[in-house]
Write an enzyme that holds these catalytic residues in place. Sequence first.
Site, PDB file in Angstrom:
ATOM      1  N   ARG A  52       1.049  -0.942   0.113  1.00 57.76           N
ATOM      2  CA  ARG A  52       0.073  -0.021   0.062  1.00 57.76           C
ATOM      3  C   ARG A  52       0.826   1.222  -0.211  1.00 57.76           C
ATOM      4  O   ARG A  52       0.523   2.199  -0.543  1.00 57.76           O
ATOM      5  CB  ARG A  52      -0.937   0.036   1.142  1.00 57.76           C
ATOM      6  CG  ARG A  52      -1.868   0.912   1.099  1.00 57.76           C
ATOM      7  CD  ARG A  52      -3.191   0.800   2.021  1.00 57.76           C
ATOM      8  NE  ARG A  52      -2.660   1.005   3.391  1.00 57.76           N
ATOM      9  CZ  ARG A  52      -3.473   0.887   4.614  1.00 57.76           C
ATOM     10  NH1 ARG A  52      -4.658   0.342   4.572  1.00 57.76           N
ATOM     11  NH2 ARG A  52      -2.864   1.296   5.811  1.00 57.76           N
ATOM     12  N   LYS A 151      -2.799   6.802   1.110  1.00 55.70           N
ATOM     13  CA  LYS A 151      -2.567   7.259   2.239  1.00 55.70           C
ATOM     14  C   LYS A 151      -1.500   8.489   2.201  1.00 55.70           C
ATOM     15  O   LYS A 151      -0.381   8.326   2.389  1.00 55.70           O
ATOM     16  CB  LYS A 151      -2.231   6.241   3.222  1.00 55.70           C
ATOM     17  CG  LYS A 151      -2.519   5.997   4.563  1.00 55.70           C
ATOM     18  CD  LYS A 151      -2.631   4.777   5.209  1.00 55.70           C
ATOM     19  CE  LYS A 151      -2.418   4.959   6.579  1.00 55.70           C
ATOM     20  NZ  LYS A 151      -3.751   5.566   7.187  1.00 55.70           N
ATOM     21  N   GLU A 184     -16.662   6.009   4.700  1.00 51.29           N
ATOM     22  CA  GLU A 184     -15.686   5.276   6.120  1.00 51.29           C
ATOM     23  C   GLU A 184     -15.609   6.243   7.047  1.00 51.29           C
ATOM     24  O   GLU A 184     -16.170   7.462   6.899  1.00 51.29           O
ATOM     25  CB  GLU A 184     -14.215   4.837   5.685  1.00 51.29           C
ATOM     26  CG  GLU A 184     -13.663   6.319   5.093  1.00 51.29           C
ATOM     27  CD  GLU A 184     -12.055   5.896   4.430  1.00 51.29           C
ATOM     28  OE1 GLU A 184     -11.708   4.822   4.578  1.00 51.29           O
ATOM     29  OE2 GLU A 184     -11.736   6.588   3.568  1.00 51.29           O
TER      30      GLU A 184
HETATM   31  N1  PMP Z   1      -9.599   4.522   6.659  1.00 54.82           N
HETATM   32  C1  PMP Z   1      -9.109   5.507   6.919  1.00 54.82           C
HETATM   33  C2  PMP Z   1      -9.001   6.888   6.255  1.00 54.82           C
HETATM   34  C3  PMP Z   1      -7.684   5.297   7.743  1.00 54.82           C
HETATM   35  O1  PMP Z   1      -6.803   6.383   7.737  1.00 54.82           O
HETATM   36  C4  PMP Z   1      -7.426   3.933   8.162  1.00 54.82           C
HETATM   37  C5  PMP Z   1      -6.227   3.737   9.048  1.00 54.82           C
HETATM   38  N2  PMP Z   1      -5.048   3.547   8.095  1.00 54.82           N
HETATM   39  C6  PMP Z   1      -8.486   2.875   7.846  1.00 54.82           C
HETATM   40  C7  PMP Z   1      -9.867   3.361   7.113  1.00 54.82           C
HETATM   41  C8  PMP Z   1      -8.283   1.454   8.313  1.00 54.82           C
HETATM   42  O2  PMP Z   1      -7.289   1.086   7.576  1.00 54.82           O
HETATM   43  P1  PMP Z   1      -6.222  -0.099   8.402  1.00 54.82           P
HETATM   44  O3  PMP Z   1      -7.112  -1.162   8.593  1.00 54.82           O
HETATM   45  O4  PMP Z   1      -5.066  -0.357   7.015  1.00 54.82           O
HETATM   46  O5  PMP Z   1      -5.502   0.458   9.256  1.00 54.82           O
END
Ligand code: PMP
Length: 285
Positions: A52, A151, A184
């Site tokens: 990622r 990200k 989300e």
């Molecule tokens: N959505 C956002 C916007 C985030 O910042 C995160 C945290 N990284 C997640 C979802 C959850 O992703 P992960 O399970 O990879 O931590």
Amino acid sequence: MPCQVYINGKFYDQQDARISVFDHGLLYGDGVFEGLRSYGGKVFRLERHLDRLWDSARAILLEIPMSRDEMGQAINESLANNAIEDGYIRALVTRGAGTLGLDPNRTSDPQVVIIAQNIALYPDEFYENGLEIITVSVVRNHPEALNPRIKSLNYLNNILAKIEGLRAGCVEALMLNHRGEVAECTADNIFLVSDSALLTPSVDAGILEGITRDAVIELAKQAGIEVREQTLSKHDVYTADECFLTGTAAEVVPVVKVDSRRIGDGKPGPITGDLKDRFHRLARS
Ligand code: PMP
């Protein structure tokens, strides 16, 4: 506890860990990052996080100045140097120091920073009683403007949503996308349980493809639960039997109220509890 911070191949005491004020990561949020978790000194799904990180960097035309293996090693060394077993690791790559203009061609030397700390967990009460969240007015970034799959170091979209949530007394907040569909939360993905099926927005809704989300989908399928990645509306949330959030730091956390409406019977549901336990076991296996 002060920690040792990795910057471009060396470790520095926390108070001496510095990068330039001309870094475009600071000036413009021009860079990418990952948040990772270690259990018993071992990083959960390190390869997926590296995938990622590299995809995020590629999407913003940023070349990471080291190999994936070197990054993985540096992350593991950060844990070892700080004697961390159950930790949270932040790995970031900035565009590097440049002029005050936007032009990334005028920057040099992308900076690689890794911070490893002991994890500050959500209180047990959140897992036992569930969270209350609200839907905020801040719309999740339009994928054609700044794709939430990246990200990036610019998290203002999420921070504005977080502020709105906090002002309403909620530690997490639900964001809708530009079409008004469920996207989300500020740092977590969202799941619903409806008629015993597990529902979650697809990546096309404009979300980060969470690594915990993917693990929970796999676990649910293994447990014989029907999983559907589909468009979800606020109506679907309000009428769901169960709701929970997933994220690297939070793992699986139940949600019992959204916009002051009770979800299901207002208590963490059985499928949520089952998936929470399955994830707990997987992460620590
Ligand atoms: N959505 C956002 C916007 C985030 O910042 C995160 C945290 N990284 C997640 C979802 C959850 O992703 P992960 O399970 O990879 O931590």
